[in-house]
Design a protein around this motif. Structure first.
Motif, short mmCIF file in Angstrom:
data_model
loop_
_atom_site.label_atom_id
_atom_site.label_comp_id
_atom_site.label_asym_id
_atom_site.label_seq_id
_atom_site.Cartn_x
_atom_site.Cartn_y
_atom_site.Cartn_z
N SER A 38 0.83 -1.21 0.00
CA SER A 38 0.00 0.00 0.00
C SER A 38 0.86 1.26 0.00
N ILE A 39 1.93 1.25 0.81
CA ILE A 39 2.84 2.40 0.84
C ILE A 39 3.50 2.60 -0.52
N VAL A 40 3.96 1.50 -1.13
CA VAL A 40 4.60 1.59 -2.44
C VAL A 40 3.61 2.06 -3.50
N ALA A 41 2.36 1.59 -3.42
CA ALA A 41 1.35 2.03 -4.39
C ALA A 41 1.09 3.53 -4.27
N VAL A 42 0.99 4.02 -3.04
CA VAL A 42 0.79 5.46 -2.84
C VAL A 42 1.99 6.24 -3.37
#
Length: 300
Positions: A38-42
């Motif tokens: 999720s952090i990488v996607a953001v």
């Protein structure tokens, strides 16, 4: 007919239960991987879309608005030249991803090719390749990158090359070990017997079976590449002003940390979240691609 349909449905369910779970299913059960992903996607979304919707120019100076604290107009405040920190952090995400992708691409390509060739050919080529890897490993990665930049000169492109070369030995060692464990397996011997060339054996039969650990190493190494690039920019050897790079922004903000804390805090948080996201994702990929190793770690 209903009984036959029920039997068929039951057989399909049994086949599905016996089938190993897909990579996505294994990752979806790993909470750390989901958080990291999720952090990488953001981060990817910010890097791709953020600069298009950023409210200000990241390098335009406005000395009348110097050192403004966080507000609705400037969510992360302004720096010593009146530049919007929020805008600069958004643009810095694209730079950090670019550094990570190119540095890991250099390290993974060169290191994997070196390990692939030396592990398969063996003999003097293997000895020479391992000697080169040992020489590179004799220096800490950041120190080796500094030495390379001292030769090439400061600047963001040279940072990518330096960090990539400094990270190369890990990929060479890992790939060599994988090749040594596979080159005498039955499927490789069968390819030799039917007359496949060495190049075909290497790139069609051996290389695809070595990609899982390389992917895991790359996901974990991405965080290290971003961190190394930020460290080099922090000491003035990487991105040069007025480039909105997180490490360079930290270097500027440390001079005003006591009163204008926001100048250094938000780039530092961005670096920390990026490193955390890729580390969690890499840990989840390791468990998903190596379930037996995960079971062994849990057993211990």
């Amino acid at each position: 007919m209903a009984e036959l349909a029920a039997v068929g449905q039951q057989q399909r369910l049994q086949r599905l239960r016996g089938r190993p779970p897909s990579l996505w299913r294994r990752l979806s059960g790993h909470r750390s991987a989901l958080l990291g992903g999720s952090i990488v996607a953001v981060l990817l979304a910010v890097a791709l879309v953020g600069p298009l919707v950023a409210p200000y120019d990241p390098v335009a100076m406005d000395l009348s608005n110097r050192f403004l604290p966080p507000s609705l107009a400037h969510p992360f405040g302004t720096d010593d030249f009146g530049r919007d920190v929020f805008t600069r952090v958004i643009h810095g995400a694209r730079i950090s991803l670019q550094v990570g992708i190119i540095a890991i691409g250099i390290a993974g390509t060169l290191g994997s090719l070196l390990g692939l060739l030396t592990g398969y050919v063996g003999g003097w080529l293997d000895a020479a390749g391992q000697w080169l890897v040992d020489v590179l490993l004799a220096f800490p990665g950041l120190l080796l990158a500094l030495a390379i930049i001292a030769v090439l000169g400061p600047g963001l492109p040279n940072v990518m090359v330096a960090v990539g070369i400094g990270s190369m030995p890990a990929y060479a060692r890992l790939m060599r070990g994988q090749v040594l464990s596979l080159k005498h397996d039955e499927f490789v011997e069968a390819a030799r017997v039917i007359g496949c060339s060495s190049a075909r054996i290497l790139f069609v039969h051996i290389l695809p079976n070595t990609l899982s650990p390389i992917i895991v190493l790359a996901s974990l190494g991405f965080a290290g590449a971003v961190l190394s690039a930020a460290a080099l920019s922090f000491i003035g050897m990487g991105a040069q002003p007025p480039t909105p790079e997180w490490g360079a922004m930290l270097a500027t903000g440390r001079e005003y940390l006591r009163d204008e804390w926001w100048i250094a805090t938000f780039p530092g948080v961005a670096i920390a979240l990026t490193v955390l996201g890729f580390n969690l994702l890499g840990d989840g990929l390791r468990d998903a691609l190596d379930p037996q190793g995960r079971t062994a770690r849990i057993g211990r």
